[in-house]
Design a protein around this motif. Structure first.
Motif, PDB file in Angstrom:
ATOM      1  N   LEU A  22     -14.335  18.588  17.796  1.00  0.00           N
ATOM      2  CA  LEU A  22     -15.027  19.767  17.817  1.00  0.00           C
ATOM      3  C   LEU A  22     -15.901  19.805  16.678  1.00  0.00           C
ATOM      4  CD1 LEU A  22     -12.897  22.425  19.942  1.00  0.00           C
ATOM      5  CD2 LEU A  22     -14.776  20.944  20.512  1.00  0.00           C
ATOM      6  N   TRP A  23     -15.427  19.531  15.548  1.00  0.00           N
ATOM      7  CA  TRP A  23     -16.339  20.046  14.338  1.00  0.00           C
ATOM      8  C   TRP A  23     -17.434  19.214  14.230  1.00  0.00           C
ATOM      9  CZ3 TRP A  23     -15.696  16.961   9.416  1.00  0.00           C
ATOM     10  CH2 TRP A  23     -16.384  17.683   8.411  1.00  0.00           C
ATOM     11  N   LYS A  24     -17.446  18.049  15.090  1.00  0.00           N
ATOM     12  CA  LYS A  24     -18.647  17.228  15.051  1.00  0.00           C
ATOM     13  C   LYS A  24     -19.993  17.787  15.618  1.00  0.00           C
ATOM     14  CE  LYS A  24     -16.715  14.033  12.209  1.00  0.00           C
ATOM     15  NZ  LYS A  24     -17.375  13.967  10.947  1.00  0.00           N
ATOM     16  N   LEU A  25     -19.744  18.921  16.420  1.00  0.00           N
ATOM     17  CA  LEU A  25     -20.477  19.697  17.280  1.00  0.00           C
ATOM     18  C   LEU A  25     -21.112  20.805  16.436  1.00  0.00           C
ATOM     19  CD1 LEU A  25     -18.905  20.518  20.617  1.00  0.00           C
ATOM     20  CD2 LEU A  25     -20.339  18.380  20.081  1.00  0.00           C
ATOM     21  N   GLU A  26     -20.524  21.242  15.297  1.00  0.00           N
ATOM     22  CA  GLU A  26     -21.142  22.223  14.541  1.00  0.00           C
ATOM     23  C   GLU A  26     -22.308  21.956  13.876  1.00  0.00           C
ATOM     24  OE1 GLU A  26     -18.185  23.981  11.960  1.00  0.00           O
ATOM     25  OE2 GLU A  26     -16.729  24.078  13.402  1.00  0.00           O
ATOM     26  N   GLY A  27     -23.394  22.982  13.959  1.00  0.00           N
ATOM     27  CA  GLY A  27     -24.631  22.995  13.465  1.00  0.00           C
ATOM     28  C   GLY A  27     -25.656  22.338  14.026  1.00  0.00           C
ATOM     29  N   LEU A  28     -25.304  21.348  14.975  1.00  0.00           N
ATOM     30  CA  LEU A  28     -26.435  20.859  15.889  1.00  0.00           C
ATOM     31  C   LEU A  28     -26.897  21.652  17.042  1.00  0.00           C
ATOM     32  CD1 LEU A  28     -24.514  17.120  16.206  1.00  0.00           C
ATOM     33  CD2 LEU A  28     -26.406  17.956  14.424  1.00  0.00           C
ATOM     34  N   SER A  29     -28.263  21.054  17.443  1.00  0.00           N
ATOM     35  CA  SER A  29     -28.892  21.619  18.487  1.00  0.00           C
ATOM     36  C   SER A  29     -28.563  21.337  19.798  1.00  0.00           C
ATOM     37  CB  SER A  29     -30.485  21.471  18.610  1.00  0.00           C
ATOM     38  OG  SER A  29     -30.433  20.025  18.755  1.00  0.00           O
ATOM     39  N   GLU A  30     -28.584  21.936  20.961  1.00  0.00           N
ATOM     40  CA  GLU A  30     -28.247  21.561  22.284  1.00  0.00           C
ATOM     41  C   GLU A  30     -28.623  20.109  22.542  1.00  0.00           C
ATOM     42  OE1 GLU A  30     -26.331  23.018  24.623  1.00  0.00           O
ATOM     43  OE2 GLU A  30     -25.928  24.663  23.356  1.00  0.00           O
ATOM     44  N   TYR A  31     -29.981  19.820  22.042  1.00  0.00           N
ATOM     45  CA  TYR A  31     -30.378  18.568  22.440  1.00  0.00           C
ATOM     46  C   TYR A  31     -29.433  17.252  21.488  1.00  0.00           C
ATOM     47  CZ  TYR A  31     -33.364  14.324  21.982  1.00  0.00           C
ATOM     48  OH  TYR A  31     -33.951  13.152  22.174  1.00  0.00           O
ATOM     49  N   ASP A  32     -29.040  17.709  20.383  1.00  0.00           N
ATOM     50  CA  ASP A  32     -28.385  16.480  19.484  1.00  0.00           C
ATOM     51  C   ASP A  32     -27.097  16.614  20.150  1.00  0.00           C
ATOM     52  OD1 ASP A  32     -30.532  15.462  17.927  1.00  0.00           O
ATOM     53  OD2 ASP A  32     -30.274  17.336  16.504  1.00  0.00           O
ATOM     54  N   ILE A  33     -26.439  17.414  20.457  1.00  0.00           N
ATOM     55  CA  ILE A  33     -24.954  17.362  20.943  1.00  0.00           C
ATOM     56  C   ILE A  33     -24.675  16.561  22.308  1.00  0.00           C
ATOM     57  CG2 ILE A  33     -24.104  19.217  19.617  1.00  0.00           C
ATOM     58  CD1 ILE A  33     -24.145  20.875  22.217  1.00  0.00           C
ATOM     59  N   ARG A  34     -26.085  16.439  23.098  1.00  0.00           N
ATOM     60  CA  ARG A  34     -26.132  16.010  24.231  1.00  0.00           C
ATOM     61  C   ARG A  34     -26.717  14.585  24.486  1.00  0.00           C
ATOM     62  NH1 ARG A  34     -25.335  20.359  28.468  1.00  0.00           N
ATOM     63  NH2 ARG A  34     -25.262  21.981  27.071  1.00  0.00           N
ATOM     64  N   ARG A  35     -27.830  14.400  23.360  1.00  0.00           N
ATOM     65  CA  ARG A  35     -28.420  13.107  23.662  1.00  0.00           C
ATOM     66  C   ARG A  35     -27.597  11.899  23.564  1.00  0.00           C
ATOM     67  NH1 ARG A  35     -31.158  11.036  18.949  1.00  0.00           N
ATOM     68  NH2 ARG A  35     -30.645  12.290  16.991  1.00  0.00           N
ATOM     69  N   ILE A 154     -21.615   8.816  15.489  1.00  0.00           N
ATOM     70  CA  ILE A 154     -22.779   9.638  16.150  1.00  0.00           C
ATOM     71  C   ILE A 154     -23.386  10.641  14.941  1.00  0.00           C
ATOM     72  CG2 ILE A 154     -23.404  11.090  18.007  1.00  0.00           C
ATOM     73  CD1 ILE A 154     -21.515   9.345  19.751  1.00  0.00           C
ATOM     74  N   ARG A 155     -22.374  11.476  14.638  1.00  0.00           N
ATOM     75  CA  ARG A 155     -23.030  12.451  13.890  1.00  0.00           C
ATOM     76  C   ARG A 155     -23.651  11.945  12.468  1.00  0.00           C
ATOM     77  NH1 ARG A 155     -22.108  18.347  13.241  1.00  0.00           N
ATOM     78  NH2 ARG A 155     -23.750  18.800  11.614  1.00  0.00           N
ATOM     79  N   GLU A 156     -22.845  11.114  11.791  1.00  0.00           N
ATOM     80  CA  GLU A 156     -23.860  10.521  10.625  1.00  0.00           C
ATOM     81  C   GLU A 156     -24.971  10.053  10.942  1.00  0.00           C
ATOM     82  OE1 GLU A 156     -22.807   7.433   6.965  1.00  0.00           O
ATOM     83  OE2 GLU A 156     -21.278   7.550   8.573  1.00  0.00           O
ATOM     84  N   LEU A 157     -25.243   9.222  12.088  1.00  0.00           N
ATOM     85  CA  LEU A 157     -26.319   8.819  12.284  1.00  0.00           C
ATOM     86  C   LEU A 157     -27.576  10.051  12.873  1.00  0.00           C
ATOM     87  CD1 LEU A 157     -25.326   5.648  14.535  1.00  0.00           C
ATOM     88  CD2 LEU A 157     -26.287   5.594  12.241  1.00  0.00           C
ATOM     89  N   LYS A 158     -27.084  11.068  13.095  1.00  0.00           N
ATOM     90  CA  LYS A 158     -28.047  12.157  13.456  1.00  0.00           C
ATOM     91  C   LYS A 158     -28.826  12.601  12.218  1.00  0.00           C
ATOM     92  CE  LYS A 158     -26.133  13.057  17.983  1.00  0.00           C
ATOM     93  NZ  LYS A 158     -27.417  12.583  18.659  1.00  0.00           N
ATOM     94  N   ASP A 159     -27.522  13.085  11.431  1.00  0.00           N
ATOM     95  CA  ASP A 159     -28.042  13.937  10.341  1.00  0.00           C
ATOM     96  C   ASP A 159     -27.294  13.559   9.064  1.00  0.00           C
ATOM     97  OD1 ASP A 159     -25.600  15.060  10.694  1.00  0.00           O
ATOM     98  OD2 ASP A 159     -26.266  16.934  11.125  1.00  0.00           O
ATOM     99  N   GLY A 160     -26.591  12.577   9.080  1.00  0.00           N
ATOM    100  CA  GLY A 160     -26.075  12.026   7.762  1.00  0.00           C
ATOM    101  C   GLY A 160     -24.588  12.872   7.458  1.00  0.00           C
ATOM    102  N   ALA A 161     -24.357  14.104   8.067  1.00  0.00           N
ATOM    103  CA  ALA A 161     -23.021  14.606   8.148  1.00  0.00           C
ATOM    104  C   ALA A 161     -21.801  13.793   8.153  1.00  0.00           C
ATOM    105  CB  ALA A 161     -23.029  15.877   8.938  1.00  0.00           C
ATOM    106  N   VAL A 162     -20.946  13.590   7.219  1.00  0.00           N
ATOM    107  CA  VAL A 162     -19.880  12.976   7.120  1.00  0.00           C
ATOM    108  C   VAL A 162     -18.250  13.467   6.998  1.00  0.00           C
ATOM    109  CG1 VAL A 162     -21.233  10.712   6.646  1.00  0.00           C
ATOM    110  CG2 VAL A 162     -20.191  12.077   4.733  1.00  0.00           C
TER     111      VAL A 162
END
Length: 203
Positions: A22-35, A154-162
């Motif tokens: 669930l933490w990997k969803l935090e701070g992302l847009s609707e688009y980014d959690i679904r794409r 997936i999260r790291e590739l989207k915005d670098g968050a690790v």
């Protein structure tokens, strides 16, 4: 010495995987959690939706404790892979809340039954469908951690968050320049290993 508590140990690792997912969803847009982030469509919210069904199936239905939660992707005629993505009509809040309800239902099964209790997995072939609660919990832990690992990448590739979770990154210390240098060294090592392998094949 610390007293052994197998249920507590199992629950600790199950909950850590749930929280990480669930933490990997935090701070992302609707688009980014679904794409879709892979050729097969892997996406963050879909992983949560899938994990919900896994918990309710293995730690609910299998032990005669149906949750009553609607799982349309399991109905006859459901579209293949429907549990691995969220439609535009399925809100983030709905999917996350349903996952929380799945946790509560699964935890209720773990609390109520002995680990050697035997259940039957409804979708396994008859005659090979029996499983202990211990086995089922380990299976759910393994599946959830596997998907939490998918979510990490997936999260790291989207915005670098690790990081493994909010309080523990489990990464070597280093700023962006250190990590860029580290990545370059890995690339160089990979290229050198490939050159050597090609040279050995030729010789």
């Amino acid at each position: 010495m610390t007293a052994s508590d197998p249920k507590a140990d199992l629950h600790l690792y199950l909950q850590s995987a749930r929280d990480a997912l669930l933490w990997k969803l935090e701070g992302l847009s609707e688009y980014d959690i679904r794409r879709p982030s892979t050729p097969t469509g892997t996406n963050l919210l879909g992983l949560v939706k899938h994990a919900t069904g896994v918990e309710l199936g293995y730690l609910g239905d299998t032990f005669g404790r149906p949750s009553g939660e609607p799982l349309p992707w399991l109905e006859d005629g459901a579209e293949p892979n429907a549990d691995m993505w969220a439609t535009a009509d399925e809100s983030r809040e709905y999917i996350v809340e349903r996952y929380h309800r799945a946790w509560a239902h699964a935890d209720g099964t773990i609390d109520a039954l002995a680990l050697d209790s035997v259940g039957k997995v409804p979708w396994w072939p008859s005659g090979g469908d029996e499983v202990t609660l211990h086995h089922a919990v380990v299976r759910v832990i393994a599946d959830t951690h596997r998907h939490a690992g998918h979510a990490d990448i997936i999260r790291e590739l989207k915005d670098g968050a690790v990081g493994m979770n909010k309080g523990k990154a489990s990464l070597a210390p280093g700023d962006s320049a250190w990590w860029e240098n580290h990545r370059s060294r890995l690339e160089q090592a990979a290229q050198e290993a490939d050159r050597r392998a090609t040279s050995d094949e030729i010789n």
